[in-house]
Design a protein around this motif. Structure first.
Motif, PDB file in Angstrom:
ATOM      1  N   GLU A   1       0.834  -1.214   0.000  1.00  0.00           N
ATOM      2  CA  GLU A   1       0.000   0.000   0.000  1.00  0.00           C
ATOM      3  C   GLU A   1       0.865   1.259   0.000  1.00  0.00           C
ATOM      4  OE1 GLU A   1      -2.474  -0.606   3.436  1.00  0.00           O
ATOM      5  OE2 GLU A   1      -3.948  -1.773   2.307  1.00  0.00           O
ATOM      6  N   GLN A   2       1.942   1.241   0.751  1.00  0.00           N
ATOM      7  CA  GLN A   2       2.855   2.389   0.773  1.00  0.00           C
ATOM      8  C   GLN A   2       3.504   2.591  -0.589  1.00  0.00           C
ATOM      9  OE1 GLN A   2       5.325   1.208   4.059  1.00  0.00           O
ATOM     10  NE2 GLN A   2       3.954   2.142   5.584  1.00  0.00           N
ATOM     11  N   PHE A   3       3.882   1.502  -1.254  1.00  0.00           N
ATOM     12  CA  PHE A   3       4.423   1.582  -2.614  1.00  0.00           C
ATOM     13  C   PHE A   3       3.390   2.198  -3.560  1.00  0.00           C
ATOM     14  CE2 PHE A   3       4.127  -0.595  -6.733  1.00  0.00           C
ATOM     15  CZ  PHE A   3       5.259  -0.069  -7.361  1.00  0.00           C
ATOM     16  N   VAL A   4       2.160   1.717  -3.480  1.00  0.00           N
ATOM     17  CA  VAL A   4       1.093   2.235  -4.355  1.00  0.00           C
ATOM     18  C   VAL A   4       0.910   3.728  -4.150  1.00  0.00           C
ATOM     19  CG1 VAL A   4      -1.415   2.190  -4.757  1.00  0.00           C
ATOM     20  CG2 VAL A   4      -0.122   0.042  -4.618  1.00  0.00           C
ATOM     21  N   GLU A   5       0.840   4.159  -2.903  1.00  0.00           N
ATOM     22  CA  GLU A   5       0.653   5.586  -2.620  1.00  0.00           C
ATOM     23  C   GLU A   5       1.836   6.425  -3.096  1.00  0.00           C
ATOM     24  OE1 GLU A   5      -2.086   7.162  -1.585  1.00  0.00           O
ATOM     25  OE2 GLU A   5      -3.037   5.197  -1.686  1.00  0.00           O
ATOM     26  N   ARG A   6       3.040   5.931  -2.881  1.00  0.00           N
ATOM     27  CA  ARG A   6       4.249   6.688  -3.217  1.00  0.00           C
ATOM     28  C   ARG A   6       4.540   6.707  -4.714  1.00  0.00           C
ATOM     29  NH1 ARG A   6       7.757   3.478  -1.374  1.00  0.00           N
ATOM     30  NH2 ARG A   6       8.953   3.055  -3.231  1.00  0.00           N
ATOM     31  N   VAL A   7       4.275   5.603  -5.404  1.00  0.00           N
ATOM     32  CA  VAL A   7       4.703   5.487  -6.801  1.00  0.00           C
ATOM     33  C   VAL A   7       3.533   5.551  -7.781  1.00  0.00           C
ATOM     34  CG1 VAL A   7       5.914   4.028  -8.477  1.00  0.00           C
ATOM     35  CG2 VAL A   7       6.741   4.167  -6.117  1.00  0.00           C
ATOM     36  N   LEU A   8       2.528   4.747  -7.584  1.00  0.00           N
ATOM     37  CA  LEU A   8       1.456   4.651  -8.577  1.00  0.00           C
ATOM     38  C   LEU A   8       0.419   5.767  -8.453  1.00  0.00           C
ATOM     39  CD1 LEU A   8       0.956   0.773  -8.638  1.00  0.00           C
ATOM     40  CD2 LEU A   8       2.474   2.182 -10.046  1.00  0.00           C
ATOM     41  N   HIS A   9      -0.018   6.059  -7.239  1.00  0.00           N
ATOM     42  CA  HIS A   9      -1.052   7.089  -7.080  1.00  0.00           C
ATOM     43  C   HIS A   9      -0.542   8.500  -7.330  1.00  0.00           C
ATOM     44  CE1 HIS A   9      -4.062   4.490  -4.611  1.00  0.00           C
ATOM     45  NE2 HIS A   9      -4.118   4.238  -5.895  1.00  0.00           N
ATOM     46  N   THR A  10       0.763   8.701  -7.291  1.00  0.00           N
ATOM     47  CA  THR A  10       1.305  10.043  -7.549  1.00  0.00           C
ATOM     48  C   THR A  10       1.533  10.304  -9.033  1.00  0.00           C
ATOM     49  OG1 THR A  10       3.572   9.264  -7.219  1.00  0.00           O
ATOM     50  CG2 THR A  10       2.430  10.197  -5.298  1.00  0.00           C
ATOM     51  N   ASP A  11       1.449   9.271  -9.869  1.00  0.00           N
ATOM     52  CA  ASP A  11       1.639   9.433 -11.314  1.00  0.00           C
ATOM     53  C   ASP A  11       0.283   9.687 -11.963  1.00  0.00           C
ATOM     54  OD1 ASP A  11       2.109   9.179 -14.062  1.00  0.00           O
ATOM     55  OD2 ASP A  11       3.707   7.715 -13.754  1.00  0.00           O
ATOM     56  N   LEU A  12       0.041  10.934 -12.338  1.00  0.00           N
ATOM     57  CA  LEU A  12      -1.245  11.312 -12.912  1.00  0.00           C
ATOM     58  C   LEU A  12      -1.463  10.772 -14.321  1.00  0.00           C
ATOM     59  CD1 LEU A  12      -1.376  15.004 -11.645  1.00  0.00           C
ATOM     60  CD2 LEU A  12      -2.352  12.945 -10.591  1.00  0.00           C
ATOM     61  N   ASN A  13      -0.434  10.184 -14.907  1.00  0.00           N
ATOM     62  CA  ASN A  13      -0.557   9.613 -16.248  1.00  0.00           C
ATOM     63  C   ASN A  13      -0.964   8.143 -16.243  1.00  0.00           C
ATOM     64  OD1 ASN A  13       0.174  11.897 -17.909  1.00  0.00           O
ATOM     65  ND2 ASN A  13       2.178  11.730 -16.943  1.00  0.00           N
ATOM     66  N   ILE A  14      -1.174   7.577 -15.055  1.00  0.00           N
ATOM     67  CA  ILE A  14      -1.660   6.201 -14.971  1.00  0.00           C
ATOM     68  C   ILE A  14      -3.182   6.229 -15.015  1.00  0.00           C
ATOM     69  CG2 ILE A  14      -1.866   4.164 -13.495  1.00  0.00           C
ATOM     70  CD1 ILE A  14       0.948   4.729 -12.468  1.00  0.00           C
ATOM     71  N   ARG A  15      -3.751   5.533 -15.994  1.00  0.00           N
ATOM     72  CA  ARG A  15      -5.207   5.426 -16.098  1.00  0.00           C
ATOM     73  C   ARG A  15      -5.729   4.444 -15.060  1.00  0.00           C
ATOM     74  NH1 ARG A  15      -6.978   4.227 -21.710  1.00  0.00           N
ATOM     75  NH2 ARG A  15      -6.989   6.466 -21.890  1.00  0.00           N
ATOM     76  N   LYS A  16      -5.097   3.261 -15.004  1.00  0.00           N
ATOM     77  CA  LYS A  16      -5.505   2.256 -14.021  1.00  0.00           C
ATOM     78  C   LYS A  16      -4.396   1.235 -13.874  1.00  0.00           C
ATOM     79  CE  LYS A  16      -7.925  -0.754 -17.286  1.00  0.00           C
ATOM     80  NZ  LYS A  16      -9.186  -1.403 -17.616  1.00  0.00           N
ATOM     81  N   PHE A  17      -4.472   0.484 -12.795  1.00  0.00           N
ATOM     82  CA  PHE A  17      -3.554  -0.637 -12.607  1.00  0.00           C
ATOM     83  C   PHE A  17      -4.310  -1.777 -11.945  1.00  0.00           C
ATOM     84  CE2 PHE A  17      -3.024   1.959  -8.831  1.00  0.00           C
ATOM     85  CZ  PHE A  17      -2.982   1.051  -7.792  1.00  0.00           C
ATOM     86  N   HIS A  18      -3.821  -2.968 -12.196  1.00  0.00           N
ATOM     87  CA  HIS A  18      -4.443  -4.178 -11.661  1.00  0.00           C
ATOM     88  C   HIS A  18      -3.361  -4.983 -10.945  1.00  0.00           C
ATOM     89  CE1 HIS A  18      -5.732  -8.401 -11.776  1.00  0.00           C
ATOM     90  NE2 HIS A  18      -6.931  -7.907 -11.599  1.00  0.00           N
ATOM     91  N   THR A  19      -3.684  -5.424  -9.728  1.00  0.00           N
ATOM     92  CA  THR A  19      -2.722  -6.165  -8.922  1.00  0.00           C
ATOM     93  C   THR A  19      -3.179  -7.601  -8.734  1.00  0.00           C
ATOM     94  OG1 THR A  19      -2.180  -4.148  -7.711  1.00  0.00           O
ATOM     95  CG2 THR A  19      -1.542  -6.232  -6.690  1.00  0.00           C
ATOM     96  N   SER A  20      -2.260  -8.531  -8.967  1.00  0.00           N
ATOM     97  CA  SER A  20      -2.489  -9.952  -8.679  1.00  0.00           C
ATOM     98  C   SER A  20      -1.453 -10.374  -7.644  1.00  0.00           C
ATOM     99  CB  SER A  20      -2.322 -10.806  -9.932  1.00  0.00           C
ATOM    100  OG  SER A  20      -3.276 -10.453 -10.908  1.00  0.00           O
ATOM    101  N   VAL A  21      -1.898 -11.134  -6.655  1.00  0.00           N
ATOM    102  CA  VAL A  21      -1.001 -11.621  -5.612  1.00  0.00           C
ATOM    103  C   VAL A  21      -0.528 -13.018  -5.991  1.00  0.00           C
ATOM    104  CG1 VAL A  21      -0.811 -12.239  -3.173  1.00  0.00           C
ATOM    105  CG2 VAL A  21      -2.198 -10.263  -3.860  1.00  0.00           C
ATOM    106  N   SER A  22       0.773 -13.221  -5.956  1.00  0.00           N
ATOM    107  CA  SER A  22       1.331 -14.544  -6.224  1.00  0.00           C
ATOM    108  C   SER A  22       1.094 -15.422  -5.000  1.00  0.00           C
ATOM    109  CB  SER A  22       2.831 -14.426  -6.503  1.00  0.00           C
ATOM    110  OG  SER A  22       3.416 -15.707  -6.533  1.00  0.00           O
ATOM    111  N   LEU A  23       0.467 -16.563  -5.218  1.00  0.00           N
ATOM    112  CA  LEU A  23       0.215 -17.504  -4.136  1.00  0.00           C
ATOM    113  C   LEU A  23       1.386 -18.444  -3.912  1.00  0.00           C
ATOM    114  CD1 LEU A  23      -3.469 -18.448  -5.042  1.00  0.00           C
ATOM    115  CD2 LEU A  23      -2.665 -16.731  -3.389  1.00  0.00           C
ATOM    116  N   ARG A  24       2.103 -18.728  -4.998  1.00  0.00           N
ATOM    117  CA  ARG A  24       3.197 -19.690  -4.925  1.00  0.00           C
ATOM    118  C   ARG A  24       4.106 -19.471  -6.132  1.00  0.00           C
ATOM    119  NH1 ARG A  24       0.093 -23.794  -4.997  1.00  0.00           N
ATOM    120  NH2 ARG A  24       0.071 -24.038  -2.741  1.00  0.00           N
ATOM    121  N   THR A  25       5.401 -19.623  -5.913  1.00  0.00           N
ATOM    122  CA  THR A  25       6.346 -19.578  -7.023  1.00  0.00           C
ATOM    123  C   THR A  25       6.457 -20.986  -7.587  1.00  0.00           C
ATOM    124  OG1 THR A  25       7.584 -17.764  -6.037  1.00  0.00           O
ATOM    125  CG2 THR A  25       8.714 -19.057  -7.723  1.00  0.00           C
ATOM    126  N   VAL A  26       6.043 -21.154  -8.824  1.00  0.00           N
ATOM    127  CA  VAL A  26       6.098 -22.451  -9.483  1.00  0.00           C
ATOM    128  C   VAL A  26       7.449 -22.629 -10.168  1.00  0.00           C
ATOM    129  CG1 VAL A  26       5.055 -23.903 -11.273  1.00  0.00           C
ATOM    130  CG2 VAL A  26       3.602 -22.471  -9.800  1.00  0.00           C
TER     131      VAL A  26
END
Length: 154
Positions: A119-144
């Motif tokens: 969440e801190q990364f999102v606020e600091r990097v993604l939410h401060t960039d006004l040129n981002i229309r949207k982003f989608h996050t997927s959580v890795s459950l396991r490294t295959v």
């Protein structure tokens, strides 16, 4: 960049263990140690070998979450992409970034210790960039599968 069978063998060995001694490497690929050292030096100088790293277990380093973040920019413009790329290069949480084709413009691999750090990364990097229309996050459950080695077979 022209590489032959011996270069491929050298590269395959170094991808598995880049700490192998030159004497052992030379023996494995069938060269004299000076000839082997010369080839490795050439592979570095020509940019075929671009770095030597130690791969650290992220869990032991305190980073237990891996997230895949797809980012769509507001417009398809080189200057906007360049600004975004620069911001990502400064973000230590981003371990990989790819500019991609398709519905999204970038794909990030983000490694953090917990959801609060993300969440801190999102606020600091993604939410401060006004040129981002949207982003989608997927959580890795396991490294295959995870490898840095590339297939050298041709």
């Amino acid at each position: 960049m022209d590489i032959d069978r011996i270069d491929r063998n050298i590269l395959a060995t170094l991808q598995k263990n880049n700490r192998v001694s030159n004497i052992v490497l030379a023996e494995l690929v069938g060269l004299s140690p000076p000839a082997c050292l010369k080839r490795v030096k050439r592979l570095r100088e020509e940019g075929i070998i671009i770095g030597d790293v130690s791969i650290i277990n992220p869990e032991l380093a305190g980073s237990t979450m891996t997230l895949i973040v797809s980012v769509e920019m507001e417009r398809d413009r080189a200057d906007i992409y360049q600004v975004f790329r620069r911001s990502i290069l400064k973000a230590p949480e981003v371990t990989q970034c790819y500019q991609i084709s398709g519905s999204y413009d970038f794909m990030l691999v983000v490694t953090v210790k917990d959801i609060l750090a993300y969440e801190q990364f999102v606020e600091r990097v993604l939410h401060t960039d006004l040129n981002i229309r949207k982003f989608h996050t997927s959580v890795s459950l396991r490294t295959v599968k995870f490898t840095t080695a590339i297939d050298l077979e041709k």
